[in-house]
Design a protein around this motif. Structure first.
Motif, short mmCIF file in Angstrom:
data_model
loop_
_atom_site.label_atom_id
_atom_site.label_comp_id
_atom_site.label_asym_id
_atom_site.label_seq_id
_atom_site.Cartn_x
_atom_site.Cartn_y
_atom_site.Cartn_z
N UNK A 137 -4.25 19.24 5.94
CA UNK A 137 -4.57 17.95 5.31
C UNK A 137 -3.30 17.30 4.76
N UNK A 138 -2.44 18.07 4.10
CA UNK A 138 -1.20 17.52 3.56
C UNK A 138 -0.28 17.03 4.67
N UNK A 139 -0.21 17.79 5.78
CA UNK A 139 0.64 17.36 6.90
C UNK A 139 0.15 16.05 7.50
N UNK A 140 -1.16 15.92 7.67
CA UNK A 140 -1.71 14.68 8.23
C UNK A 140 -1.53 13.54 7.24
N UNK A 141 -1.81 13.79 5.96
CA UNK A 141 -1.73 12.75 4.94
C UNK A 141 -0.31 12.21 4.78
N UNK A 142 0.70 13.06 4.93
CA UNK A 142 2.07 12.59 4.76
C UNK A 142 2.53 11.74 5.94
N UNK A 143 1.84 11.81 7.06
CA UNK A 143 2.21 11.02 8.24
C UNK A 143 1.47 9.68 8.31
N UNK A 144 0.42 9.51 7.52
CA UNK A 144 -0.32 8.26 7.55
C UNK A 144 0.50 7.14 6.92
N UNK A 145 0.52 5.96 7.54
CA UNK A 145 1.26 4.85 6.93
C UNK A 145 0.52 4.33 5.70
N UNK A 146 1.27 3.87 4.73
CA UNK A 146 0.68 3.32 3.52
C UNK A 146 1.23 1.93 3.27
N UNK A 147 0.34 1.00 2.99
CA UNK A 147 0.71 -0.39 2.76
C UNK A 147 0.34 -0.73 1.32
N UNK A 148 1.21 -1.44 0.64
CA UNK A 148 0.96 -1.82 -0.76
C UNK A 148 0.56 -3.29 -0.83
N UNK A 149 -0.69 -3.54 -1.21
CA UNK A 149 -1.20 -4.90 -1.42
C UNK A 149 -1.72 -4.94 -2.85
N UNK A 150 -0.94 -5.55 -3.74
CA UNK A 150 -1.25 -5.48 -5.17
C UNK A 150 -2.58 -6.10 -5.53
N UNK A 151 -2.92 -7.27 -4.99
CA UNK A 151 -4.18 -7.93 -5.36
C UNK A 151 -5.37 -7.13 -4.89
N UNK A 152 -5.22 -6.42 -3.76
CA UNK A 152 -6.32 -5.61 -3.26
C UNK A 152 -6.60 -4.44 -4.21
N UNK B 209 7.91 8.02 -2.23
CA UNK B 209 8.58 6.85 -1.66
C UNK B 209 9.12 5.88 -2.71
N UNK B 210 9.49 6.40 -3.87
CA UNK B 210 10.11 5.57 -4.92
C UNK B 210 9.26 4.36 -5.30
N UNK B 211 7.95 4.56 -5.49
CA UNK B 211 7.06 3.46 -5.86
C UNK B 211 6.95 3.24 -7.35
N UNK B 212 7.18 4.27 -8.13
CA UNK B 212 6.99 4.18 -9.58
C UNK B 212 8.34 4.00 -10.26
N UNK B 213 8.61 2.82 -10.83
CA UNK B 213 9.91 2.59 -11.45
C UNK B 213 10.14 3.49 -12.67
N UNK B 214 9.09 3.83 -13.40
CA UNK B 214 9.26 4.71 -14.57
C UNK B 214 9.66 6.10 -14.13
N UNK B 215 9.05 6.60 -13.06
CA UNK B 215 9.40 7.92 -12.53
C UNK B 215 10.85 7.94 -12.07
N UNK B 216 11.25 6.90 -11.37
CA UNK B 216 12.64 6.83 -10.89
C UNK B 216 13.62 6.74 -12.05
N UNK B 217 13.29 5.94 -13.05
CA UNK B 217 14.17 5.81 -14.22
C UNK B 217 14.27 7.15 -14.95
N UNK B 218 13.17 7.86 -15.07
CA UNK B 218 13.18 9.17 -15.72
C UNK B 218 14.05 10.14 -14.94
N UNK B 219 13.98 10.12 -13.63
CA UNK B 219 14.82 11.00 -12.82
C UNK B 219 16.30 10.67 -13.01
N UNK B 220 16.63 9.37 -13.09
CA UNK B 220 18.03 8.98 -13.32
C UNK B 220 18.51 9.45 -14.69
#
Length: 146
Positions: free
Chosen positions: A4-19, A95-106
């Motif tokens: 399941x994890x292998x298949x899930x990591x290969x699925x494309x993901x699209x970000x549509x904020x209003x949706x 995929x670097x989607x969360x700016x707070x997570x990225x800032x915390x890592x920096x």
């Protein structure tokens, strides 16, 4: 990594904020719609011959339904909600989607650099002012006073 994890990591993901916002609002409205539906269905469901044979009064049926909702609430609070939060956080961290997570890592990386720099700079301080002797004298005086 399981299948399941292998298949899930290969699925494309699209970000549509209003949706995402629309789905969130619709999901929050579901509670109110479900409550109204529940209130309308209770008398109809109670009139069924099978339900009347199990629950002698309408109030015993309502109490059983409230108990079922209570068990569902406990399962939701104790298992489902924490699992959903963990999943959402892991999705945000991908995929670097969360700016707070990225800032915390920096910040963590910078903190490690500062710690390493401080470890490199630690060396004995020369006692040119006689501070060590003064501290030893004060310590001896305290011991004598006690």
């Amino acid at each position: 990594m399981n299948v399941i994890e292998r298949v899930a990591t290969r699925l494309p993901q699209v970000e549509v904020q209003w949706l995402g916002g629309l789905k969130t609002i619709a999901g929050r409205l579901t509670f109110y719609r479900g409550f109204l539906t529940f209130l309308m269905i209770i008398p109809v469901a109670y009139e069924s011959a099978i339900v009347k044979s199990v629950f002698p009064t309408l109030w015993s049926f309502v109490a059983a339904m409230a108990g079922a909702l209570g068990l569902a609430a406990i399962a939701e609070y104790g298992i489902i909600y924490p699992s959903q939060i963990k999943f959402n956080k892991s999705q945000a961290a991908k995929n670097d989607r969360d700016p707070i997570y990225e800032r915390t890592r920096r910040i963590e990386s910078q903190l490690e650099d500062v710690k390493a720099s401080l470890d490199d700079q630690q060396r004995p301080v020369a006692d040119g002012c006689g501070c060590i002797e003064l501290a030893e004298q004060l310590s001896e005086q305290r011991e004598d006073d006690q």
